[in-house]
Design an enzyme around this catalytic site. Structure first.
Site, PDB file in Angstrom:
ATOM      1  N   PRO A  12      -3.484   6.988  -9.088  1.00 43.07           N
ATOM      2  CA  PRO A  12      -2.654   6.157  -9.966  1.00 43.07           C
ATOM      3  C   PRO A  12      -2.983   4.667  -9.904  1.00 43.07           C
ATOM      4  O   PRO A  12      -3.331   4.147  -8.848  1.00 43.07           O
ATOM      5  CB  PRO A  12      -1.236   6.404  -9.446  1.00 43.07           C
ATOM      6  N   ASN A  13      -2.870   4.051 -11.058  1.00 44.74           N
ATOM      7  CA  ASN A  13      -3.047   2.606 -11.261  1.00 44.74           C
ATOM      8  C   ASN A  13      -4.505   2.152 -11.239  1.00 44.74           C
ATOM      9  O   ASN A  13      -4.800   1.001 -11.548  1.00 44.74           O
ATOM     10  CB  ASN A  13      -2.228   1.780 -10.253  1.00 44.74           C
ATOM     11  N   ARG A  20      -5.999  -5.538 -12.446  1.00 39.37           N
ATOM     12  CA  ARG A  20      -4.949  -5.319 -11.443  1.00 39.37           C
ATOM     13  C   ARG A  20      -5.330  -6.027 -10.147  1.00 39.37           C
ATOM     14  O   ARG A  20      -6.321  -5.667  -9.501  1.00 39.37           O
ATOM     15  CB  ARG A  20      -4.834  -3.812 -11.172  1.00 39.37           C
ATOM     16  N   TYR A  25      -8.700  -5.854  -5.582  1.00 39.20           N
ATOM     17  CA  TYR A  25      -9.442  -4.680  -6.046  1.00 39.20           C
ATOM     18  C   TYR A  25     -10.720  -5.015  -6.822  1.00 39.20           C
ATOM     19  O   TYR A  25     -11.445  -4.112  -7.237  1.00 39.20           O
ATOM     20  CB  TYR A  25      -8.517  -3.810  -6.907  1.00 39.20           C
ATOM     21  N   ASN A  77     -10.465   8.616  -4.409  1.00 36.25           N
ATOM     22  CA  ASN A  77      -9.594   7.492  -4.057  1.00 36.25           C
ATOM     23  C   ASN A  77      -8.203   7.896  -4.542  1.00 36.25           C
ATOM     24  O   ASN A  77      -7.882   7.744  -5.723  1.00 36.25           O
ATOM     25  CB  ASN A  77     -10.053   6.200  -4.736  1.00 36.25           C
ATOM     26  N   ALA A  80      -2.178   5.268  -4.262  1.00 37.55           N
ATOM     27  CA  ALA A  80      -0.908   5.333  -3.515  1.00 37.55           C
ATOM     28  C   ALA A  80      -0.580   6.743  -3.021  1.00 37.55           C
ATOM     29  O   ALA A  80       0.130   6.906  -2.017  1.00 37.55           O
ATOM     30  CB  ALA A  80       0.225   4.799  -4.383  1.00 37.55           C
ATOM     31  N   HIS A  83      -0.925   7.919   0.721  1.00 35.58           N
ATOM     32  CA  HIS A  83       0.090   7.682   1.759  1.00 35.58           C
ATOM     33  C   HIS A  83       1.311   8.580   1.604  1.00 35.58           C
ATOM     34  O   HIS A  83       2.235   8.492   2.417  1.00 35.58           O
ATOM     35  CB  HIS A  83       0.514   6.205   1.716  1.00 35.58           C
ATOM     36  N   ASP A  90      -3.035  19.519   0.590  1.00 40.27           N
ATOM     37  CA  ASP A  90      -3.099  20.984   0.538  1.00 40.27           C
ATOM     38  C   ASP A  90      -4.174  21.455  -0.453  1.00 40.27           C
ATOM     39  O   ASP A  90      -4.904  22.404  -0.174  1.00 40.27           O
ATOM     40  CB  ASP A  90      -1.743  21.573   0.130  1.00 40.27           C
ATOM     41  N   GLU A 101     -13.150  10.301   1.258  1.00 39.79           N
ATOM     42  CA  GLU A 101     -12.031   9.447   0.816  1.00 39.79           C
ATOM     43  C   GLU A 101     -12.526   8.003   0.737  1.00 39.79           C
ATOM     44  O   GLU A 101     -13.154   7.518   1.684  1.00 39.79           O
ATOM     45  CB  GLU A 101     -10.909   9.578   1.856  1.00 39.79           C
ATOM     46  N   HIS A 103     -11.464   3.925  -0.345  1.00 39.93           N
ATOM     47  CA  HIS A 103     -10.507   2.891  -0.757  1.00 39.93           C
ATOM     48  C   HIS A 103     -11.267   1.603  -1.003  1.00 39.93           C
ATOM     49  O   HIS A 103     -12.119   1.214  -0.187  1.00 39.93           O
ATOM     50  CB  HIS A 103      -9.442   2.656   0.321  1.00 39.93           C
ATOM     51  N   SER A 105      -9.981  -1.437  -1.035  1.00 37.93           N
ATOM     52  CA  SER A 105      -9.520  -2.439  -0.064  1.00 37.93           C
ATOM     53  C   SER A 105      -9.527  -1.834   1.334  1.00 37.93           C
ATOM     54  O   SER A 105      -9.554  -0.604   1.494  1.00 37.93           O
ATOM     55  CB  SER A 105      -8.113  -2.901  -0.431  1.00 37.93           C
ATOM     56  N   ARG A 110      -3.840  -4.133   5.667  1.00 37.56           N
ATOM     57  CA  ARG A 110      -2.734  -4.379   4.742  1.00 37.56           C
ATOM     58  C   ARG A 110      -1.412  -3.876   5.329  1.00 37.56           C
ATOM     59  O   ARG A 110      -1.297  -3.678   6.533  1.00 37.56           O
ATOM     60  CB  ARG A 110      -3.070  -3.746   3.383  1.00 37.56           C
ATOM     61  N   ARG A 114       0.336   1.544   4.434  1.00 37.59           N
ATOM     62  CA  ARG A 114      -0.990   1.958   3.933  1.00 37.59           C
ATOM     63  C   ARG A 114      -1.903   2.451   5.064  1.00 37.59           C
ATOM     64  O   ARG A 114      -3.027   2.862   4.832  1.00 37.59           O
ATOM     65  CB  ARG A 114      -1.683   0.794   3.209  1.00 37.59           C
TER      66      ARG A 114
HETATM   67  C1  DQA Z   1      -6.239   1.869  -2.662  1.00 36.22           C
HETATM   68  C2  DQA Z   1      -5.297   1.454  -1.526  1.00 36.22           C
HETATM   69  C3  DQA Z   1      -3.921   2.075  -1.711  1.00 36.22           C
HETATM   70  O1  DQA Z   1      -3.055   1.705  -0.641  1.00 36.22           O
HETATM   71  C4  DQA Z   1      -3.310   1.588  -3.016  1.00 36.22           C
HETATM   72  O2  DQA Z   1      -2.061   2.211  -3.236  1.00 36.22           O
HETATM   73  C5  DQA Z   1      -4.208   1.746  -4.184  1.00 36.22           C
HETATM   74  C6  DQA Z   1      -5.647   1.555  -4.027  1.00 36.22           C
HETATM   75  C7  DQA Z   1      -7.605   1.164  -2.578  1.00 36.22           C
HETATM   76  O3  DQA Z   1      -8.514   1.595  -3.266  1.00 36.22           O
HETATM   77  O4  DQA Z   1      -7.746   0.173  -1.862  1.00 36.22           O
HETATM   78  O5  DQA Z   1      -3.748   1.956  -5.296  1.00 36.22           O
HETATM   79  O6  DQA Z   1      -6.475   3.273  -2.559  1.00 36.22           O
END
Ligand code: DQA
Length: 146
Positions: A12-13, A20, A25, A77, A80, A83, A90, A101, A103, A105, A110, A114
């Site tokens: 998401p996002n 953003r 990011y 990735n 959110a 977490h 699963d 995985e 990320h 950031s 942080r 997170r």
């Molecule tokens: C993220 C880090 C997450 O904590 C955050 O909710 C994101 C992006 C990252 O790519 O740094 O949306 O996964």
């Protein structure tokens, strides 16, 4: 025939990348990242599909589909959902290939919420804090592992 197939999943996002919180990011858009990864994979004779969703169930459905279409690896990735989502953990546990995985950031630098990742309980590798380069590092690792 490609040498293999990798699925890149964005949570998401991440559709808002580029606008953003660019100080966290970066300025690249999701399309920039996905196009760059696809080109990089193609040069190595790999197929790469990518998918972003703001909906947990859609990410889970994409992981289920990857069990059935000869996908060797998932680079995810979970944003959110990293977490919060036992359901994504699963689904990944039911996938037999490699899971990496990523990320953008450094989540460990942080807020404390997170610092915990459900997905890390399954991931074969975790990359954080390298910006979009983290996806390329993950892809190179997948390709080198064959
Ligand atoms: C993220 C880090 C997450 O904590 C955050 O909710 C994101 C992006 C990252 O790519 O740094 O949306 O996964």
């Amino acid at each position: 025939m490609s040498k293999g197939k990798v699925l890149v999943l964005h949570g998401p996002n991440l559709n808002l990348l580029g606008t953003r919180q660019p100080e966290i990011y970066g300025h690249e858009t999701l399309a920039d990242i996905d196009n760059g990864l696809r080109q990089h994979a193609l040069l190595e004779d790999w197929g790469l599909a990518s998918r972003q969703s703001n909906h947990e169930g859609e990410l889970i459905d994409a992981i289920h589909a990857a069990r059935l279409d000869a996908t060797q690896a998932i680079i995810i990735n979970p944003a959110a959902f990293t977490h919060t989502s036992v359901a994504i953990l699963d689904a990944l546990n039911a996938f037999e290939g490699t899971v990496i995985e990523v990320h953008l950031s450094n989540v460990h630098k942080r807020e404390s919420f997170r610092h915990h990742s459900y997905v890390s309980l399954r991931a074969d590798g975790v990359i954080a804090g390298l910006g979009s380069q983290g996806y390329y590092a993950a892809l190179d690792a997948v390709i080198k592992a064959g």
